[in-house]
Design a protein around this motif. Structure first.
Motif, short mmCIF file in Angstrom:
data_model
loop_
_atom_site.label_atom_id
_atom_site.label_comp_id
_atom_site.label_asym_id
_atom_site.label_seq_id
_atom_site.Cartn_x
_atom_site.Cartn_y
_atom_site.Cartn_z
N SER A 136 43.08 39.74 40.38
CA SER A 136 44.37 39.54 39.74
C SER A 136 44.24 38.42 38.74
O SER A 136 43.15 37.90 38.50
N GLY A 137 45.34 38.05 38.15
CA GLY A 137 45.32 37.00 37.13
C GLY A 137 44.80 35.68 37.67
O GLY A 137 44.20 34.90 36.95
N THR A 138 45.03 35.44 38.96
CA THR A 138 44.62 34.15 39.50
C THR A 138 43.22 34.19 40.09
O THR A 138 42.56 33.18 40.19
N ASN A 139 42.79 35.38 40.49
CA ASN A 139 41.44 35.49 41.06
C ASN A 139 40.69 36.62 40.39
O ASN A 139 40.93 37.79 40.67
N PHE A 192 35.47 43.70 34.43
CA PHE A 192 36.04 42.53 35.12
C PHE A 192 35.43 41.25 34.56
O PHE A 192 36.12 40.25 34.37
N ALA A 193 34.12 41.31 34.32
CA ALA A 193 33.45 40.11 33.82
C ALA A 193 34.01 39.73 32.46
O ALA A 193 34.27 38.55 32.19
N ARG A 194 34.21 40.76 31.62
CA ARG A 194 34.76 40.47 30.29
C ARG A 194 36.16 39.89 30.42
O ARG A 194 36.53 38.94 29.73
N LEU A 233 41.16 27.10 26.32
CA LEU A 233 41.88 26.84 25.07
C LEU A 233 43.17 26.09 25.36
O LEU A 233 43.51 25.12 24.69
N LEU A 234 43.87 26.53 26.40
CA LEU A 234 45.13 25.88 26.77
C LEU A 234 44.87 24.44 27.20
O LEU A 234 45.57 23.52 26.80
N ALA A 265 35.96 36.36 31.53
CA ALA A 265 35.54 35.49 30.44
C ALA A 265 36.71 35.23 29.50
O ALA A 265 36.92 34.11 29.04
N ALA A 266 37.49 36.30 29.23
CA ALA A 266 38.63 36.14 28.32
C ALA A 266 39.66 35.20 28.91
O ALA A 266 40.17 34.31 28.23
N PHE A 267 39.94 35.38 30.21
CA PHE A 267 40.89 34.49 30.88
C PHE A 267 40.39 33.05 30.83
O PHE A 267 41.15 32.12 30.58
N GLU A 268 39.09 32.91 31.09
CA GLU A 268 38.48 31.59 31.13
C GLU A 268 38.63 30.93 29.75
O GLU A 268 38.98 29.76 29.64
#
Lengths: 487, 233
Positions: free
Chosen positions: A200-203, A227-229, A240-241, A232-235
């Protein structure tokens, strides 16, 4: 309906159809072969009848004590024979034929007849019986023998019944096997689904346990890569935030803190000036960060129109040089520019000036006293691109940082701390290179960097030359633009 | 009280230095993680203010390395990240407190004092030894109900003795805590300062509270013993 049930249902349907078709075909084939055997038997019987025929004046007969007749004269006999002359006139018939009144077919051969609701198979042959010499016996006769098909039908019926008793259990057995197979096939899918649900968004850490090398394993690997991509995007977004928060909240803390100090007690004018100078510097920094972020946000949204016109990169470089000379001298860095070409491009002069400024201030800021920063404008050997390079003799960028140098808020660490150590505040926003990259790409060009840690970096911007931009297809003789070509 | 500020932003570093200095702390500053870790590992600070986003070594790395060295100096983490996970991660990695930018300087100072107090197992910032009252937050000293004005160095010294009252404070400890890394003073100034403090706090009052423990250091306690000894002249 779950996939499992649909698969099983389809499987059962197909299996049942196959079983039915197979049974029908088998029964049909069985009947055919039984009938063939019957035909052969009837043929033999026909010959036997023909062999026993004797001729009396005007009629054929079979000796009454012939063993042959026994077969046909029983009351419950299910076979008959007929003898006719060549013209089809019946001359002799067995009791069954007599009673049912079966007649000759138009042509001799094998046929099926229905006599008193029972089906019979009949074979007819033309025979030359052995007649006594001197009698006026006809040369040929037609002999037909018939036998009931009841036994054949009974055998086929028995066989069909057997099939019906074996078929359904076979079907059930196959379905159980199918069920197990489907369950086995679906197990990896359940595993994939369970993993995907956990993610999910958190995990985003969960990954599908890929086993083997089949289609499902491939699906698993494909999903894992996705999932990895995603992770990475979430990360990237998270970083950035975090970076944006840091870049904005730090000057905000400086502003708030200095105001707090200024108002905490009586201060002299000199003290206040000092505190407000800090506030001014921090708000200037915030302004730069906010403007940079806005510029990039607008660029991301694609709402920044480029005011394109024919401009000379060499002139823009000269202007940037003049603009940043004071900064360069305060850092003890010598600026120089060289142009072997006016570098005419179709672009937005203000944006291109921003781009060059960003590169030049970086070259100054991450330099060392006594260093140099050189801008060069030239045509690339093929002539269709204009190259602007900014080369410094600064501290360089570590190889591992090169791929991220154009990322927002990314600052190569040593550069940053170094700039601080030397007493020059790194007033950069960490957005300059990201903006430079955007400007270069918005103009259909590119930006690249090469660097050696400790001895300097070179940023190269390549933009399509103006003449080539205008032409529909770049001609091989992309003109060596005009005036100062001195390569 | 001696504090270390590990902050890479020069403006914020100056602000912290100024603010903490005005609140009576002596402040050392480090502008990157590497340098900060070195100072934190070698010097003896009462508290550390640590920014998380640092060049060379991140705040978390500094924190981890420091705790791995067995240094238990209270650390207040300063960060722009205010998510719950970020705060939890910070505290779990060995931070003692967490403050999000922007922050009020007064809050930062109060939290640092609380951290130091807790570190010394002192319940509140008002410490009383016999009829001597030392208010660390208000930076006020009263003896027998009478207000005593103390210069900064003397207050810092008394603060140190008060935080560890009833225990002996060595001369080296005093030297380390009162003077920041940049100062270049001779060790016997400790004795000079102690004597001056005695002049102000003990003279004229019946009971002597600041005691010299020969060969070991000084002690703030409500008991009777010797007098002012000068170790080096």
């Amino acid at each position: 309906m779950p996939l499992r049930w649909r698969l099983i249902g389809l499987y059962a349907l197909i299996l049942a159809a196959v079983l039915v078709c197979f049974s029908v075909a088998l029964a049909h084939r069985l009947r055919e072969s039984l009938v063939e055997a019957l035909d052969r038997e009837l043929e033999m019987r026909t010959r036997a009848v023909a062999a026993e025929l004797e001729f009396e004046p005007s009629r054929w007969f079979v000796e009454a004590d012939s063993e042959l007749l026994a077969d046909y004269q029983n009351a419950d006999a299910d076979r008959y024979f007929l003898v006719a002359d060549a013209g089809g006139v019946v001359m002799l018939r067995s009791p069954l034929a007599e009673s049912t009144g079966v007649g000759f077919a138009a042509a001799c051969g094998n046929r099926e007849v229905t006599l008193r609701d029972a089906r019979f198979r009949e074979t007819c042959l033309v025979a030359v019986p052995a007649a006594d010499a001197g009698t006026a016996a006809p040369a040929t006769v037609q002999v037909a023998c018939g036998a009931s098909l009841a036994r054949v039908d009974a055998a086929v019926a028995a066989f069909t019944t057997q099939l019906w008793t074996v078929g359904p259990p076979l079907l059930v057995l196959s379905l159980i096997g199918g069920w197990l197979l489907v369950s086995r096939a679906l197990r990896p899918i359940h595993r994939i689904a369970a993993t995907a649900e956990r993610i999910s968004g958190t995990n985003l850490k969960g990954r599908i346990d890929v086993r083997g090398n089949d289609e499902l394993a491939r699906l698993g690997r494909t999903l894992n890569a996705a999932f990895a991509r995603l992770q990475a995007a979430f990360e990237r977004e998270r970083r950035l935030l975090a970076d944006a928060s840091h870049e904005l909240r730090t000057p905000l803390a400086v502003i708030a803190g200095n105001v707090e100090l200024a108002t905490s007690r009586e201060r002299s004018a000199a003290e206040l000036r000092l505190l407000f100078a800090e506030v001014g510097a921090a708000s200037e920094r915030m302004r730069a960060v906010v403007e940079g972020m806005l510029a990039l946000a607008r660029a991301d949204a694609g709402v920044v129109p480029l005011q394109r016109q024919r401009v000379s990169l060499a002139e823009i470089a000269d202007a940037a040089l003049r603009l940043h000379r004071p900064l360069a001298s305060s850092h003890g860095v010598e600026l120089s520019s060289a142009a072997s070409d006016p570098g005419l491009v179709s672009g937005d002069p203000a944006r291109l000036a921003d781009l060059v400024s960003n590169l030049v201030t970086n070259a100054i800021r991450y330099n060392r006293p006594g260093g140099t920063a050189a801008i060069q404008v030239r045509r690339d050997p093929a002539g269709s691109l204009v190259e602007l390079s900014v080369t410094d003799t600064g501290i360089g960028i570590e190889a591992r940082d090169l791929s991220r140098i154009f990322d927002r808020f990314f600052r190569a660490d040593p550069a940053r701390s170094r700039a601080g150590e030397e007493g020059h505040e790194a007033v950069g926003t960490g957005l300059g290179l990201a903006i430079a990259k955007w400007i270069a790409e918005a103009h259909g060009g590119s930006i690249a960097v090469t660097s050696e840690l400790g001895s300097g970096s070179q940023f190269v911007v390549r933009l399509p030359a103006a003449e080539c931009v205008r032409e529909a297809s770049p001609s091989p003789a992309c003109p060596k633009a005009g005036t100062t070509s001195s390569r | 009280m001696r504090t270390l500020v590990i902050e890479d932003d020069p403006g914020l570093a100056r602000l912290l230095q100024r603010g903490l200095d005005e609140a009576g702390f002596s402040v050392d500053a480090a502008s990157d993680g590497e340098c900060g870790l070195h100072l934190a590992g070698t010097e003896d600070y009462d508290a550390i203010v640590l920014d998380l986003m640092l060049p060379r070594r991140s705040g978390f790395e500094v924190l981890g390395a420091l705790r791995a060295q067995g240094k238990l100096t209270p650390v207040l983490v300063l960060t722009a990240l205010d998510g719950i996970e970020d705060r939890v991660a910070g505290l779990d990695r060995g931070a003692d407190d967490y403050l999000t930018k922007p922050f009020a300087l007064t809050e930062l100072v109060a939290r640092l004092r609380a951290l130091i107090r807790r570190d010394h197992r002192v319940g509140s910032s008002a410490i009383a030894v016999a009829d001597l009252e030392v208010d660390l937050a208000a930076r006020r000293v009263r003896r027998a109900g009478r207000e005593i004005e103390l210069p900064a160095k003397q207050f810092a010294l008394l603060e140190l003795l008060a935080l560890q009252h009833g225990r002996i404070v060595s001369r080296t400890q005093i030297y380390d805590k009162i003077y920041d890394a940049g100062s270049d003073t001779l060790s016997n100034v400790v004795d000079v300062h102690v004597c001056r403090l005695r002049e102000l706090v003990d003279r004229g009052f019946g009971q002597r509270l600041i005691h010299t423990v020969r060969g070991q250091g000084y002690l703030l306690a409500a008991k009777e013993d010797g007098e002012c000894h000068f170790a080096g002249g």
